[in-house]
Write an enzyme that holds these catalytic residues in place. Structure first.
Site, PDB file in Angstrom:
ATOM      1  CG  HIS A   1     -21.099  -0.690  27.411  1.00 62.96           C
ATOM      2  ND1 HIS A   1     -19.912  -0.530  28.076  1.00 62.96           N
ATOM      3  CD2 HIS A   1     -21.547   0.563  27.132  1.00 62.96           C
ATOM      4  CE1 HIS A   1     -19.642   0.768  28.203  1.00 62.96           C
ATOM      5  NE2 HIS A   1     -20.618   1.446  27.636  1.00 62.96           N
TER       6      HIS A   1
ATOM      7  CB  CYS B   1     -22.020   2.946  24.288  1.00 58.21           C
ATOM      8  SG  CYS B   1     -21.930   3.869  25.824  1.00 58.21           S
TER       9      CYS B   1
HETATM   10  N1  LIG Z   1     -16.339   6.149  25.464  1.00 59.27           N
HETATM   11  C1  LIG Z   1     -17.449   5.597  24.959  1.00 59.27           C
HETATM   12  O1  LIG Z   1     -17.616   4.357  24.963  1.00 59.27           O
HETATM   13  C2  LIG Z   1     -18.511   6.461  24.334  1.00 59.27           C
HETATM   14  C3  LIG Z   1     -19.583   5.815  23.711  1.00 59.27           C
HETATM   15  C4  LIG Z   1     -20.566   6.583  23.097  1.00 59.27           C
HETATM   16  C5  LIG Z   1     -20.485   7.956  23.123  1.00 59.27           C
HETATM   17  N2  LIG Z   1     -19.440   8.573  23.768  1.00 59.27           N
HETATM   18  C6  LIG Z   1     -19.397  10.039  23.739  1.00 59.27           C
HETATM   19  O2  LIG Z   1     -18.295  10.441  22.938  1.00 59.27           O
HETATM   20  C7  LIG Z   1     -17.744  11.664  23.447  1.00 59.27           C
HETATM   21  C8  LIG Z   1     -16.266  11.479  23.768  1.00 59.27           C
HETATM   22  O3  LIG Z   1     -16.089  10.504  24.780  1.00 59.27           O
HETATM   23  P1  LIG Z   1     -14.648   9.952  25.168  1.00 59.27           P
HETATM   24  O4  LIG Z   1     -14.917   8.770  26.036  1.00 59.27           O
HETATM   25  O5  LIG Z   1     -13.810   9.764  23.968  1.00 59.27           O
HETATM   26  O6  LIG Z   1     -14.057  11.210  26.042  1.00 59.27           O
HETATM   27  P2  LIG Z   1     -12.534  11.610  26.320  1.00 59.27           P
HETATM   28  O7  LIG Z   1     -11.648  10.409  26.296  1.00 59.27           O
HETATM   29  O8  LIG Z   1     -12.574  12.417  27.564  1.00 59.27           O
HETATM   30  O9  LIG Z   1     -12.137  12.567  25.070  1.00 59.27           O
HETATM   31  C9  LIG Z   1     -12.708  13.840  24.876  1.00 59.27           C
HETATM   32  C10 LIG Z   1     -12.040  14.542  23.696  1.00 59.27           C
HETATM   33  O10 LIG Z   1     -12.678  15.823  23.510  1.00 59.27           O
HETATM   34  C11 LIG Z   1     -11.672  16.848  23.475  1.00 59.27           C
HETATM   35  N3  LIG Z   1     -12.169  18.070  24.124  1.00 59.27           N
HETATM   36  C12 LIG Z   1     -12.569  18.216  25.417  1.00 59.27           C
HETATM   37  N4  LIG Z   1     -12.946  19.500  25.649  1.00 59.27           N
HETATM   38  C13 LIG Z   1     -12.777  20.167  24.491  1.00 59.27           C
HETATM   39  C14 LIG Z   1     -12.982  21.529  24.092  1.00 59.27           C
HETATM   40  N5  LIG Z   1     -13.452  22.457  24.955  1.00 59.27           N
HETATM   41  N6  LIG Z   1     -12.706  21.869  22.812  1.00 59.27           N
HETATM   42  C15 LIG Z   1     -12.242  20.948  21.951  1.00 59.27           C
HETATM   43  N7  LIG Z   1     -12.021  19.655  22.257  1.00 59.27           N
HETATM   44  C16 LIG Z   1     -12.294  19.259  23.515  1.00 59.27           C
HETATM   45  C17 LIG Z   1     -10.491  16.306  24.234  1.00 59.27           C
HETATM   46  O11 LIG Z   1      -9.330  16.961  23.762  1.00 59.27           O
HETATM   47  P3  LIG Z   1      -7.889  16.751  24.460  1.00 59.27           P
HETATM   48  O12 LIG Z   1      -7.405  15.431  23.966  1.00 59.27           O
HETATM   49  O13 LIG Z   1      -7.107  17.902  23.929  1.00 59.27           O
HETATM   50  O14 LIG Z   1      -8.127  16.791  25.937  1.00 59.27           O
HETATM   51  C18 LIG Z   1     -10.546  14.793  23.880  1.00 59.27           C
HETATM   52  O15 LIG Z   1      -9.888  14.555  22.682  1.00 59.27           O
HETATM   53  C19 LIG Z   1     -18.603  12.036  24.665  1.00 59.27           C
HETATM   54  O16 LIG Z   1     -19.637  12.914  24.263  1.00 59.27           O
HETATM   55  C20 LIG Z   1     -19.184  10.693  25.090  1.00 59.27           C
HETATM   56  O17 LIG Z   1     -20.376  10.821  25.815  1.00 59.27           O
HETATM   57  C21 LIG Z   1     -18.445   7.857  24.359  1.00 59.27           C
END
Ligand SMILES: NC(=O)c1ccc[n+]([C@@H]2O[C@H](COP(=O)([O-])OP(=O)(O)OC[C@H]3O[C@@H](n4cnc5c(N)ncnc54)[C@H](OP(=O)(O)O)[C@@H]3O)[C@@H](O)[C@H]2O)c1
Length: 336
Positions: free
Chosen positions: A229, A136
């Site tokens: 950010h 990001c």
């Molecule tokens: N947040 C940001 O600003 C941002 C920016 C750029 C990139 N990212 C990247 O995007 C990704 C997601 O980030 P996030 O902030 O959205 O995280 P998050 O809120 O923790 O969401 C993670 C998601 O992945 C699912 N999940 C976790 N373990 C799993 C498994 N073993 N099998 C299948 N599904 C699974 C979860 O399912 P449940 O809902 O069932 O728990 C949830 O829907 C990460 O790789 C992060 O580094 C995030």
């Protein structure tokens, strides 16, 4: 956090129809409205509310393009399975970003890197493919570097980030740790900011990327802001450039998404402001529907030459919106 933004952006998208949602075993089998703790403004879009959440498995998912917001540890295996099974995977996760045959895209900056898909499919024997968007903070920073790099060259950059809580996921940072505080460390973040921009600004020669040749030093901080950010950048350019030169090239910067009129593309990727106290997360994160980066305080730096502050919405331009724009570029230019 990113998954909900995907749903918001895809619910009424002119190119895409949202057909399926998948998550962990904790959620599989439930209706989306019971599985998700919806945290965005407004209601869960009607078309998604009653969809049954399926497990993350190619056999269970009905779609052509899969948008992935999986933790990176899970993404490495799962995204490859989907690509092997013929899906296009537009991923936010870091698992494949630096792979030599995977496009790490910012459509305004390196749309030609989409050609790496052929190399990827040949080398891995996949019918589908993985395309990724950068970290990001890297997206915000690299969008500002691109017009400067093209016009004046870049010798070295120092960046300090102030990153929002939503960047850590829903249960990322406990409130007791961050209220009235700042955390001067985000795991693996500085390495990403220091390396990804060089791949993105590199040139693709038909078989591999020749990375951009300058150094980036990053210091990343978590701050008590919900979304948005902020990146403070100090730059030494190869050819002399005044703050007015920098503002001029940033203001006139446009890319393929603007030429093609892609639905998620902001009219101006970089908005340069003159007020001495902008950009600010609360006031500027939604510029261009969350897809524009706002730049301010462009001024001389007595050590490196020029410095400025840039800000963008981390779950829109920095995550879900970035993946959706990648997929729009792919569909529009490859006629998938
Ligand atoms: N947040 C940001 O600003 C941002 C920016 C750029 C990139 N990212 C990247 O995007 C990704 C997601 O980030 P996030 O902030 O959205 O995280 P998050 O809120 O923790 O969401 C993670 C998601 O992945 C699912 N999940 C976790 N373990 C799993 C498994 N073993 N099998 C299948 N599904 C699974 C979860 O399912 P449940 O809902 O069932 O728990 C949830 O829907 C990460 O790789 C992060 O580094 C995030």
């Amino acid at each position: 956090m990113v998954g909900q933004r995907f749903i918001q952006l895809l619910a009424e998208h002119p190119y895409f129809e949202l057909t399926c949602v998948a998550a962990s075993e904790r959620s599989a089998g439930k209706r989306y409205s019971s599985a998700a703790k919806w945290y965005l403004e407004g209601e869960i879009p009607e078309a998604v509310r009653d969809l049954e959440v399926v497990p993350v498995s190619p056999e269970k998912v009905r779609a052509d393009i899969v948008f992935s917001a999986l933790p990176s540890s899970v993404a490495r295996e799962v995204e490859a399975e989907f690509a092997k099974a013929g899906f296009i995977v537009a991923s936010n996760a870091s698992a494949y970003r630096m792979a030599s045959d995977v496009p790490l895209l910012i459509p305004e900056v390196n749309p030609e890197h989409l050609d790496m898909i052929e190399v990827q499919q040949d080398s891995r024997g996949w019918d589908g493919a993985i395309i990724t968007n950068p970290n990001c903070s890297t997206i915000m920073a690299t969008l500002t570097f691109k017009p400067v790099y093209d016009a004046f060259g870049i010798e070295e950059v120092v960046v300090t980030t102030m990153q929002a809580l939503s960047g850590a996921g829903y249960s990322g940072v406990p409130s007791m740790a961050i209220v009235d505080n700042l955390i001067p460390y985000i795991a693996k973040e500085e390495e990403k900011v220091e390396t990804e921009a060089l791949k993105i600004l590199g040139s693709f020669n038909g078989s591999e990327i020749e990375q951009a040749d300058f150094k980036i030093s990053a210091s990343c901080n978590r701050v008590p802001v919900l979304d948005g950010h902020t990146v403070v950048a100090f730059l030494r350019t190869s050819r002399e450039a005044t703050p007015e030169d920098i503002k001029r090239v940033m203001r006139s910067f446009k890319g393929r998404p603007q030429e093609l009129g892609l639905p998620t593309a902001p009219p101006q990727p970089l908005i340069v402001r003159e007020e001495e106290d902008r950009p600010q997360p609360r006031l500027d994160r939604n510029a261009g529907n969350g897809m524009a980066v706002t730049v301010g305080r462009v001024r001389e730096d007595s050590i490196l030459g020029v410095k400025y502050v840039a800000l963008g919405h981390n779950t829109i331009r920095g995550a879900a919106g970035a993946s959706v724009l990648n997929a729009e570029l792919l569909v529009k230019t490859r006629k998938l």
